[in-house]
Scaffold this motif. Structure first.
Motif, short mmCIF file in Angstrom:
data_model
loop_
_atom_site.label_atom_id
_atom_site.label_comp_id
_atom_site.label_asym_id
_atom_site.label_seq_id
_atom_site.Cartn_x
_atom_site.Cartn_y
_atom_site.Cartn_z
N PHE A 19 3.52 -7.65 0.51
CA PHE A 19 2.34 -7.65 1.10
C PHE A 19 2.60 -9.18 1.85
N ASN A 20 3.54 -10.12 1.15
CA ASN A 20 3.97 -10.94 1.79
C ASN A 20 4.10 -11.42 2.92
N ARG A 21 4.78 -10.51 3.28
CA ARG A 21 4.99 -9.85 4.92
C ARG A 21 4.29 -9.79 5.79
N TRP A 22 3.58 -8.78 5.68
CA TRP A 22 2.04 -8.58 6.42
C TRP A 22 1.33 -9.35 6.48
N PHE A 23 1.07 -10.45 5.25
CA PHE A 23 0.09 -11.43 5.82
C PHE A 23 0.32 -12.38 6.64
N ALA A 24 2.18 -13.06 6.31
CA ALA A 24 2.36 -14.43 7.29
C ALA A 24 3.00 -13.41 9.12
N GLU A 25 2.71 -11.80 9.22
CA GLU A 25 3.55 -11.69 9.55
C GLU A 25 2.32 -11.29 10.86
N LYS A 26 1.98 -10.71 10.10
CA LYS A 26 0.09 -9.62 10.77
C LYS A 26 -0.81 -10.43 10.40
N PHE A 27 -1.90 -10.76 9.43
CA PHE A 27 -2.45 -11.35 8.99
C PHE A 27 -2.97 -12.10 10.20
N LEU A 28 -2.10 -13.50 9.19
CA LEU A 28 -2.25 -14.79 9.69
C LEU A 28 -2.37 -14.74 11.50
N LYS A 29 -1.86 -13.93 11.90
CA LYS A 29 -1.55 -13.42 13.53
C LYS A 29 -2.84 -12.86 14.05
N GLY A 30 -3.43 -12.28 13.44
CA GLY A 30 -4.82 -11.90 14.12
C GLY A 30 -4.27 -10.41 14.25
N ASP A 31 -3.27 -10.05 14.37
CA ASP A 31 -3.55 -7.85 13.92
C ASP A 31 -3.28 -7.75 13.45
N GLN A 32 -4.67 -7.05 13.94
CA GLN A 32 -6.04 -6.08 13.35
C GLN A 32 -5.12 -4.86 12.38
N GLY A 33 -3.73 -4.33 12.75
CA GLY A 33 -4.21 -2.92 12.35
C GLY A 33 -3.73 -3.28 11.10
N GLY A 34 -3.19 -2.07 10.63
CA GLY A 34 -3.25 -1.26 9.53
C GLY A 34 -2.52 -2.04 8.94
N ASP A 35 -2.78 -1.94 6.98
CA ASP A 35 -2.27 -2.84 6.25
C ASP A 35 -0.97 -1.75 5.19
N PRO A 36 0.34 -2.11 5.74
CA PRO A 36 1.19 -1.17 5.34
C PRO A 36 2.03 -1.11 3.73
N CYS A 37 0.72 -1.65 3.21
CA CYS A 37 1.39 -1.92 2.01
C CYS A 37 0.54 -0.95 0.77
N THR A 38 -0.84 0.20 1.33
CA THR A 38 -1.92 0.51 0.48
C THR A 38 -1.05 1.34 -0.31
N GLU A 39 0.42 2.51 -0.08
CA GLU A 39 0.66 2.99 -0.82
C GLU A 39 1.31 2.32 -2.71
N SER A 40 2.07 1.06 -2.39
CA SER A 40 2.63 0.00 -3.30
C SER A 40 1.60 0.13 -3.84
N PHE A 41 0.34 -0.55 -2.95
CA PHE A 41 -0.93 -1.46 -4.02
C PHE A 41 -1.37 -0.40 -4.91
N LYS A 42 -1.44 0.79 -4.27
CA LYS A 42 -2.27 1.50 -4.90
C LYS A 42 -1.63 2.31 -6.33
N ARG A 43 -0.29 2.38 -6.43
CA ARG A 43 0.86 2.46 -7.43
C ARG A 43 0.35 1.53 -8.61
N TYR A 44 0.95 0.13 -8.29
CA TYR A 44 0.30 -1.09 -8.69
C TYR A 44 -1.03 -0.83 -9.23
N GLN A 45 -2.01 -1.33 -8.77
CA GLN A 45 -3.19 -0.83 -9.37
C GLN A 45 -3.01 0.02 -10.55
N ARG A 46 -3.31 1.29 -10.49
CA ARG A 46 -2.88 2.21 -11.09
C ARG A 46 -2.23 1.67 -12.46
N CYS A 47 -1.25 0.94 -12.16
CA CYS A 47 -0.12 0.55 -13.68
C CYS A 47 -1.32 -0.77 -13.91
N VAL A 48 -1.59 -2.20 -13.20
CA VAL A 48 -1.86 -2.66 -14.09
C VAL A 48 -3.69 -2.48 -14.32
#
Lengths: 74, 210
Positions: A19-48
């Protein structure tokens, strides 16, 4: 930083790194391309989310920005 | 009865850097009371705003006089939710933080707005508002005073924590007297830069005649 679910800390760190990499390098720069972290997010969310239920943490039914509704804009 | 408090702060870093630091602020030397941190909801809206919900566990320290009002099984940790909206188009971030445990005894809600300092584009303004209240009849004044004191304390720690994390991100050696060392370093850097520029200019001039 640790997760509230002890077993989830590694998954949390893996997601945070992505997330931190995507946030700084893509999101804040206006890049509206896909979120590369969906898989790791799903795994983490299931657990938490399981840990939250087990510990009876009262997060359910709390509307996003809920308490903001009755506060005037200043 | 609700106690309202408002203050403003400034960080000597760009809005982008502050937002990046926002997600990496724990742990830091001023956050020993924060035990766990989790993102439990995140979404990018159709208008490209980032919505997030963060769940925090913090140690819960109650003053002696509150103890009779605490239920016997009250845990020593408090749960806090922080909702945030990052708008990269408008260059603003709004956060709302409130406790979801111990809330009847004392409720603290904090709303912050992070935006670019209108006078200095490389600095970030933080406008902070808090609402402190209790539902326990007869305790209003005591809870508000205690709550406000502790809130102001935590604002100081928050800002120091931010400065620490920002300094680390920018490759500086963070220290407890960050503002002082930062000012000195800035002066030193400016002077060195001036000298170097003079140097380069004179070298360039010399090259022209070769």
């Amino acid at each position: 930083m640790n997760s509230v679910g002890e077993a989830c800390t590694d998954m949390k760190r893996e997601y945070d790194q992505c997330f931190n990499r995507w946030f700084a390098e893509k999101f804040l720069k206006g890049d509206q391309g896909g979120d590369p972290c969906t898989e790791s997010f799903k795994r983490y969310q299931r657990c938490v989310q399981t840990a939250i239920k087990e510990k009876d943490i009262p997060v359910d039914g709390v509307e996003f920005m809920g308490p903001n509704k009755d506060k005037p804009e200043s | 009865m609700v106690k309202y408090y408002c203050c403003a702060g400034m960080l000597k870093s760009s809005w982008d850097q502050v937002c990046v630091a926002f997600w990496q602020r724990y742990p830091n030397p001023y956050s020993n009371h924060v035990l766990t941190e989790d993102i439990i909801f995140r979404e990018v809206t159709p208008t490209n705003c980032l919505l997030s919900r963060r769940l925090l566990t913090k140690t819960s320290r109650a003053p002696r006089w509150m103890e009779p009002y605490l239920p016997k099984q009250m845990s020593s940790s408090a749960y806090i939710i922080e909702d945030s909206i990052v708008d990269p188009q408008k260059r603003t971030m709004t956060t709302l933080t409130w406790n979801i445990s111990h809330a009847r005894l004392m409720s603290v809600e904090e709303r912050c707005k992070y935006y670019i300092n209108p006078e200095n584009g490389s600095c970030t303004e933080i406008k902070r508002e808090a609402w402190i209240s209790t539902t326990i009849y007869g305790l209003s004044r005591a809870v508000q005073e205690f709550g406000l004191r502790r809130f102001k304390n935590s604002v100081t720690k928050t800002m120091k924590g931010f400065e620490y994390v920002l300094a680390k991100m920018q490759g500086e050696t963070p220290s407890r007297t960050l503002t002082e060392t930062a000012t000195e370093r800035a002066r030193g850097t400016a002077l060195a830069a001036k000298e170097k520029a003079k140097d380069l200019a004179s070298q360039a001039q010399k090259k022209q005649y070769v």
